[in-house]
Write an enzyme that holds these catalytic residues in place. Structure first.
Site, PDB file in Angstrom:
ATOM      1  N   ASP A  38     -53.765 -23.108 -13.437  1.00  0.00           N
ATOM      2  CA  ASP A  38     -52.318 -22.548 -14.064  1.00  0.00           C
ATOM      3  C   ASP A  38     -51.200 -23.176 -12.961  1.00  0.00           C
ATOM      4  O   ASP A  38     -50.143 -23.384 -13.524  1.00  0.00           O
ATOM      5  CB  ASP A  38     -52.093 -20.978 -14.015  1.00  0.00           C
ATOM      6  CG  ASP A  38     -52.359 -20.051 -12.769  1.00  0.00           C
ATOM      7  OD1 ASP A  38     -52.759 -20.726 -11.580  1.00  0.00           O
ATOM      8  OD2 ASP A  38     -51.929 -19.045 -12.811  1.00  0.00           O
ATOM      9  N   ALA A 128     -60.097  -7.168  -7.354  1.00  0.00           N
ATOM     10  CA  ALA A 128     -61.523  -7.370  -8.200  1.00  0.00           C
ATOM     11  C   ALA A 128     -61.515  -8.659  -8.889  1.00  0.00           C
ATOM     12  O   ALA A 128     -62.230  -9.080  -9.853  1.00  0.00           O
ATOM     13  CB  ALA A 128     -62.003  -6.197  -9.056  1.00  0.00           C
ATOM     14  N   GLY A 129     -60.054  -9.348  -9.062  1.00  0.00           N
ATOM     15  CA  GLY A 129     -59.749 -10.444 -10.133  1.00  0.00           C
ATOM     16  C   GLY A 129     -59.461 -10.164 -11.502  1.00  0.00           C
ATOM     17  O   GLY A 129     -59.445 -10.711 -12.373  1.00  0.00           O
ATOM     18  N   SER A 131     -56.373  -8.774 -12.047  1.00  0.00           N
ATOM     19  CA  SER A 131     -54.824  -8.627 -12.012  1.00  0.00           C
ATOM     20  C   SER A 131     -54.253  -7.437 -12.021  1.00  0.00           C
ATOM     21  O   SER A 131     -53.408  -6.822 -12.301  1.00  0.00           O
ATOM     22  CB  SER A 131     -54.220  -9.281 -13.335  1.00  0.00           C
ATOM     23  OG  SER A 131     -54.322 -10.552 -13.181  1.00  0.00           O
ATOM     24  N   SER A 132     -54.838  -6.617 -10.837  1.00  0.00           N
ATOM     25  CA  SER A 132     -54.151  -5.114 -10.761  1.00  0.00           C
ATOM     26  C   SER A 132     -52.725  -5.447 -10.186  1.00  0.00           C
ATOM     27  O   SER A 132     -51.804  -4.481 -10.503  1.00  0.00           O
ATOM     28  CB  SER A 132     -54.940  -4.485  -9.535  1.00  0.00           C
ATOM     29  OG  SER A 132     -55.092  -5.180  -8.341  1.00  0.00           O
ATOM     30  N   ASP A 177     -51.437 -14.558 -14.839  1.00  0.00           N
ATOM     31  CA  ASP A 177     -51.571 -13.404 -14.866  1.00  0.00           C
ATOM     32  C   ASP A 177     -50.285 -12.310 -15.450  1.00  0.00           C
ATOM     33  O   ASP A 177     -50.772 -11.689 -16.487  1.00  0.00           O
ATOM     34  CB  ASP A 177     -51.632 -12.760 -13.468  1.00  0.00           C
ATOM     35  CG  ASP A 177     -53.028 -13.344 -12.685  1.00  0.00           C
ATOM     36  OD1 ASP A 177     -53.616 -13.900 -13.494  1.00  0.00           O
ATOM     37  OD2 ASP A 177     -53.157 -13.300 -11.657  1.00  0.00           O
TER      38      ASP A 177
END
Ligand code: GLA
Length: 387
Positions: A38, A128-129, A131-132, A177
């Protein structure tokens, strides 16, 4: 998704005497393919998932922002002023940097934000990947805009969330994201062209089951490894432009002339460039495979993406490679790969309906010394973004 009533109950117990005025939800996302492209003008194919962040908010009379989370003990508090300034924000504000960032950036956009109280709850694994942080920023933005009776375009909000991540949390991330979290459509993956920001909704066949396994290795993007990969891409591009000035970004390098171009680059820049260019091609092909219903090819592209992230981009870890191998070894799994920025976090796997249960059974039967949390897994449902 955390139940809205439960979150409102949490708000009332943290802020006695205040009534919730607004409840907003933003999902997390999983990236199907298109990793670390991206910020290289590339194509990405994420989708929003059913887990996410719920924010309950109310206005405060005083010029102060208070934020409390169901998942972290500390309460955040800082003063704000009508000029849009935030006072008393220190680097150890932790997750409060996102609250302060959203508040300040909205004020800069002319959204009249006064004092407010926020309660944050969520069911997304953190770091954890998935996008929190984009999910938190989007939920906070939506809640604040609604609280002020304002309106904001989804793209402007996505850029705002990205600025917060970059300028307040210190992660020089791309736009994938927040776009995924805000603009995904249920039942679809979001094909986002990061060069011109056009989007295409790609239907996900119902027979495809997508599931995520948490490796249990928490990763922190602000520790500099993500930024290092970004700098390596910039360095590789600069050298390429030295030889081929017409190339503006990796998007202008086709897989056909890749070998000729990367031979001028030293290791590891040649491998970084190879990952980026081949990953863009994989993303386009994965979207086509989904549209054609060619699930076997889609799975194969996940495997190829993992190999490239492991060998060329070097963002995997032995524990993650091991998990990918084990999952891949279960009959009926079509493909598996590391998802997100890497250096820990989750893997994504694809199979036909019912596949996730077979994987769960196989991992449990073969539980060696795997720490409990490593087998945390769940099916991800292509869900709607916020807007
Ligand atoms: C993180 C960033 C994204 C993207 C991915 C890697 O999630 O926030 O912008 O670069 O890593 O694909």
């Amino acid at each position: 998704m955390v139940n809205a009533e439960a979150a409102q109950f949490g708000f009332r117990s943290r802020f006695p005497g205040l009534s919730p005025e607004v409840t907003a939800f933003a999902p997390g996302r999983v990236n199907l393919v298109g990793e670390h492209v991206d910020y290289n003008d590339g194509l990405v194919l994420p989708m929003a998932i059913q887990l996410g962040t719920t924010v309950v908010a109310a206005r405060l009379e005083q010029w102060v922002v208070r934020a409390s989370s169901a998942r972290v003990d500390s309460q955040i508090e800082f003063r704000v002023d009508p000029g849009g300034r935030v006072m008393g924000v220190t680097p150890d504000l932790g997750w409060g940097r996102y609250v302060a960032g959203v508040w300040t950036e909205l004020a800069r956009e002319g959204i009249e934000v006064g004092g407010a109280a926020f309660y944050v709850d969520g069911d997304l694994p953190v770091a954890a990947g998935l996008s929190s942080s984009a999910s938190l920023c989007a939920a906070l933005s939506v809640a604040l805009v609604e609280l002020c009776g304002g309106a904001m375009d989804a793209r402007a909000m996505a850029h705002l969330c990205r600025r917060v991540e970059r300028d307040y949390a210190g992660v020089p991330c791309g736009i994938m994201d927040p776009f995924a979290v805000l603009m995904s459509r249920a039942g679809h993956a979001l094909m986002l062209d990061c060069r011109d920001e056009t989007i295409e909704q790609v239907p996900i066949p119902q027979s495809l089951e997508l599931f995520v396994l948490d490796s249990g290795v928490a990763r922190a993007l602000a520790d500099g490894r993500y930024a290092l990969r970004r700098r390596e891409c910039e360095a590789a591009l600069e050298r390429i432009r030295g030889i081929r000035p017409e190339i503006r970004s990796f998007r202008d390098v086709s897989p056909d002339n890749l070998a000729e171009i990367v031979r001028h680059l030293p290791d590891p820049l040649d491998r970084r460039a190879r990952h980026v260019v081949t990953e863009m091609a994989r993303t386009r092909e994965a979207a086509d495979a989904l549209s054609r219903g060619d699930l076997g090819r889609f799975g194969g592209l996940l495997d190829e993406s993992h190999a490239s992230l492991r060998d060329d981009f070097e963002v995997s870890l032995p524990a993650i490679d091991q998990l990918v191998r084990e999952v891949r070894g279960v009959a009926s799994v079509l493909g598996a790969r590391l998802t997100g920025a890497g250096f820990g976090g989750c893997i994504l796997a694809a199979g036909l309906a019912g596949c996730a249960e077979r994987v769960r059974a196989a991992l449990e039967a073969d539980d060696h010394d795997r720490p409990r949390q490593q087998s945390r897994m769940f099916v991800v449902v292509p869900s709607s973004g916020v807007v």
